[in-house]
Design a protein around this motif. Structure first.
Motif, PDB file in Angstrom:
ATOM      1  N   ALA A   1      12.034  -2.391   9.649  1.00 53.02           N
ATOM      2  CA  ALA A   1      10.757  -1.963   9.070  1.00 53.02           C
ATOM      3  C   ALA A   1      10.564  -0.456   9.232  1.00 53.02           C
ATOM      4  CB  ALA A   1       9.610  -2.715   9.720  1.00 53.02           C
ATOM      5  N   ALA A   2      11.059   0.108  10.324  1.00 51.97           N
ATOM      6  CA  ALA A   2      10.881   1.536  10.560  1.00 51.97           C
ATOM      7  C   ALA A   2      11.796   2.368   9.666  1.00 51.97           C
ATOM      8  CB  ALA A   2      11.145   1.861  12.015  1.00 51.97           C
ATOM      9  N   THR A   3      12.935   1.813   9.259  1.00 46.76           N
ATOM     10  CA  THR A   3      13.879   2.593   8.478  1.00 46.76           C
ATOM     11  C   THR A   3      13.709   2.412   6.974  1.00 46.76           C
ATOM     12  OG1 THR A   3      15.506   0.813   8.604  1.00 46.76           O
ATOM     13  CG2 THR A   3      15.615   2.526  10.312  1.00 46.76           C
ATOM     14  N   LEU A   4      12.904   1.439   6.547  1.00 42.09           N
ATOM     15  CA  LEU A   4      12.716   1.222   5.114  1.00 42.09           C
ATOM     16  C   LEU A   4      11.898   2.348   4.512  1.00 42.09           C
ATOM     17  CD1 LEU A   4      11.918  -2.586   4.866  1.00 42.09           C
ATOM     18  CD2 LEU A   4      14.018  -1.435   4.231  1.00 42.09           C
ATOM     19  N   SER A   5      12.293   2.792   3.346  1.00 44.23           N
ATOM     20  CA  SER A   5      11.506   3.806   2.655  1.00 44.23           C
ATOM     21  C   SER A   5      10.405   3.096   1.869  1.00 44.23           C
ATOM     22  CB  SER A   5      12.402   4.609   1.715  1.00 44.23           C
ATOM     23  OG  SER A   5      12.973   3.756   0.746  1.00 44.23           O
ATOM     24  N   PRO A   6       9.287   3.774   1.611  1.00 42.26           N
ATOM     25  CA  PRO A   6       8.197   3.132   0.894  1.00 42.26           C
ATOM     26  C   PRO A   6       8.620   2.751  -0.526  1.00 42.26           C
ATOM     27  CG  PRO A   6       7.673   5.436   1.387  1.00 42.26           C
ATOM     28  CD  PRO A   6       8.986   5.129   2.004  1.00 42.26           C
ATOM     29  N   LYS A   7       8.084   1.607  -0.980  1.00 49.68           N
ATOM     30  CA  LYS A   7       8.407   1.147  -2.328  1.00 49.68           C
ATOM     31  C   LYS A   7       7.784   2.079  -3.357  1.00 49.68           C
ATOM     32  CE  LYS A   7       7.459  -3.514  -1.351  1.00 49.68           C
ATOM     33  NZ  LYS A   7       6.954  -4.751  -1.870  1.00 49.68           N
ATOM     34  N   PRO A   8       8.441   2.241  -4.513  1.00 46.00           N
ATOM     35  CA  PRO A   8       7.813   3.050  -5.561  1.00 46.00           C
ATOM     36  C   PRO A   8       6.564   2.335  -6.077  1.00 46.00           C
ATOM     37  CG  PRO A   8       9.843   2.033  -6.352  1.00 46.00           C
ATOM     38  CD  PRO A   8       9.752   1.739  -4.886  1.00 46.00           C
ATOM     39  N   LEU A   9       5.602   3.127  -6.517  1.00 49.37           N
ATOM     40  CA  LEU A   9       4.341   2.563  -7.010  1.00 49.37           C
ATOM     41  C   LEU A   9       4.535   1.952  -8.390  1.00 49.37           C
ATOM     42  CD1 LEU A   9       1.835   5.387  -6.038  1.00 49.37           C
ATOM     43  CD2 LEU A   9       2.266   3.257  -4.843  1.00 49.37           C
ATOM     44  N   PRO A  10       3.817   0.860  -8.671  1.00 51.08           N
ATOM     45  CA  PRO A  10       3.865   0.304 -10.020  1.00 51.08           C
ATOM     46  C   PRO A  10       3.285   1.294 -11.030  1.00 51.08           C
ATOM     47  CG  PRO A  10       2.819  -1.229  -8.479  1.00 51.08           C
ATOM     48  CD  PRO A  10       3.027   0.059  -7.754  1.00 51.08           C
ATOM     49  N   SER A  11       3.603   1.088 -12.283  1.00 47.99           N
ATOM     50  CA  SER A  11       3.115   1.967 -13.349  1.00 47.99           C
ATOM     51  C   SER A  11       1.591   1.985 -13.376  1.00 47.99           C
ATOM     52  CB  SER A  11       3.684   1.463 -14.678  1.00 47.99           C
ATOM     53  OG  SER A  11       2.958   1.966 -15.748  1.00 47.99           O
ATOM     54  N   GLY A  12       0.995   3.170 -13.397  1.00 46.08           N
ATOM     55  CA  GLY A  12      -0.461   3.321 -13.460  1.00 46.08           C
ATOM     56  C   GLY A  12      -1.150   3.242 -12.108  1.00 46.08           C
ATOM     57  N   ALA A  13      -0.435   2.923 -11.052  1.00 47.63           N
ATOM     58  CA  ALA A  13      -1.029   2.815  -9.719  1.00 47.63           C
ATOM     59  C   ALA A  13      -1.007   4.177  -9.030  1.00 47.63           C
ATOM     60  CB  ALA A  13      -0.265   1.800  -8.893  1.00 47.63           C
TER      61      ALA A  13
ATOM     62  N   ILE B   1      -4.659   2.718   0.955  1.00 49.60           N
ATOM     63  CA  ILE B   1      -4.501   1.622   0.005  1.00 49.60           C
ATOM     64  C   ILE B   1      -3.751   2.127  -1.217  1.00 49.60           C
ATOM     65  CG2 ILE B   1      -6.559   0.348   0.715  1.00 49.60           C
ATOM     66  CD1 ILE B   1      -8.034   1.661  -1.635  1.00 49.60           C
ATOM     67  N   ILE B   2      -3.340   1.194  -2.054  1.00 48.64           N
ATOM     68  CA  ILE B   2      -2.749   1.517  -3.342  1.00 48.64           C
ATOM     69  C   ILE B   2      -3.651   0.882  -4.400  1.00 48.64           C
ATOM     70  CG2 ILE B   2      -0.749   1.232  -4.846  1.00 48.64           C
ATOM     71  CD1 ILE B   2       0.916   0.991  -2.221  1.00 48.64           C
ATOM     72  N   ILE B   3      -4.211   1.708  -5.290  1.00 51.70           N
ATOM     73  CA  ILE B   3      -5.063   1.205  -6.357  1.00 51.70           C
ATOM     74  C   ILE B   3      -4.151   0.807  -7.507  1.00 51.70           C
ATOM     75  CG2 ILE B   3      -6.890   1.754  -8.004  1.00 51.70           C
ATOM     76  CD1 ILE B   3      -7.081   3.731  -4.987  1.00 51.70           C
ATOM     77  N   LEU B   4      -4.142  -0.482  -7.822  1.00 54.75           N
ATOM     78  CA  LEU B   4      -3.219  -1.010  -8.823  1.00 54.75           C
ATOM     79  C   LEU B   4      -3.804  -0.974 -10.227  1.00 54.75           C
ATOM     80  CD1 LEU B   4      -2.044  -4.092  -6.751  1.00 54.75           C
ATOM     81  CD2 LEU B   4      -0.805  -1.960  -7.096  1.00 54.75           C
ATOM     82  N   SER B   5      -5.071  -1.384 -10.379  1.00 56.56           N
ATOM     83  CA  SER B   5      -5.688  -1.424 -11.711  1.00 56.56           C
ATOM     84  C   SER B   5      -7.201  -1.529 -11.566  1.00 56.56           C
ATOM     85  CB  SER B   5      -5.152  -2.620 -12.504  1.00 56.56           C
ATOM     86  OG  SER B   5      -5.514  -3.832 -11.874  1.00 56.56           O
ATOM     87  N   GLU B   6      -7.888  -1.515 -12.728  1.00 55.92           N
ATOM     88  CA  GLU B   6      -9.338  -1.685 -12.758  1.00 55.92           C
ATOM     89  C   GLU B   6      -9.678  -2.880 -13.628  1.00 55.92           C
ATOM     90  OE1 GLU B   6     -11.046   2.002 -14.120  1.00 55.92           O
ATOM     91  OE2 GLU B   6     -11.244   2.724 -12.070  1.00 55.92           O
ATOM     92  N   SER B   7     -10.856  -3.458 -13.397  1.00 51.58           N
ATOM     93  CA  SER B   7     -11.316  -4.557 -14.243  1.00 51.58           C
ATOM     94  C   SER B   7     -11.701  -4.000 -15.615  1.00 51.58           C
ATOM     95  CB  SER B   7     -12.514  -5.257 -13.593  1.00 51.58           C
ATOM     96  OG  SER B   7     -13.595  -4.355 -13.459  1.00 51.58           O
TER      97      SER B   7
END
Length: 170
Positions: free
Chosen positions: A89-101, A134-140
């Motif tokens: 867990a310490a060596t993993l790089s952060p995942k890329p953000l989804p499109s629009g996030a 946090i990661i903001i993914l989308s809006e309503s």
């Protein structure tokens, strides 16, 4: 005679002034103490990190993990109860953000309730603390709710718009 009456009246009014002043001071003290909000409690079902930090059950005196049906014990005397996933867990790089996030943080001082659907009556599935990343993914569709994911977790849910702010990435 006049001086003794004057002394009595002066002493009487001074005593009244001391009692009234003390009462006002005590009243102001308690009014100010009740105006301070208490610290927000953190429950284990609100924050997934609290569950992750819970100690594992061990057998009394044995120091080995307790066995439940379905668990298998390792017979090797060199095995340890340390999880093997923590170095990964310490060596993993952060995942890329989804499109629009985009990345953000909670700006509401009391924290937010994480809901399963974008409405006030939806089930609360957790909480997000003040300044938590946090990661903001989308809006309503009506732009009054935001779908978020807690950074460092897979937990997703909905929060009211206006209680988060975008964080500039470096």
């Amino acid at each position: 005679m006049l001086s003794s009456v004057t002394k009595f009246l002066l002493g009487f009014f001074l005593a009244i002034a001391v009692l009234v002043g003390g009462g006002v001071a005590i009243a102001l003290y308690f009014v100010n103490r009740t105006g301070i909000p208490p610290a927000k409690p953190v429950f284990s079902n609100d924050s997934p990190s609290v569950k992750a930090q819970a100690p594992k059950a061990t057998e009394p005196g044995g120091g080995k993990p307790s066995l439940k049906p379905g668990n298998q014990a390792q017979s090797s005397p060199t095995s340890t109860s340390t999880p093997t996933e923590s170095p990964k867990a310490a060596t993993l790089s952060p995942k890329p953000l989804p499109s629009g996030a985009y990345r953000g943080r909670v700006s509401w001082a009391e924290g937010l309730s994480l809901r399963s659907q974008p409405n006030q009556e939806a089930e609360k599935i957790g909480g997000v603390g003040f300044n938590q990343k946090i990661i903001i993914l989308s809006e309503s569709e009506d732009k009054s709710w935001q779908k978020i994911r807690l950074e460092g977790s897979e937990q997703e849910g909905w929060v009211k718009t206006g209680n988060t702010e975008k964080v500039n990435e470096q």
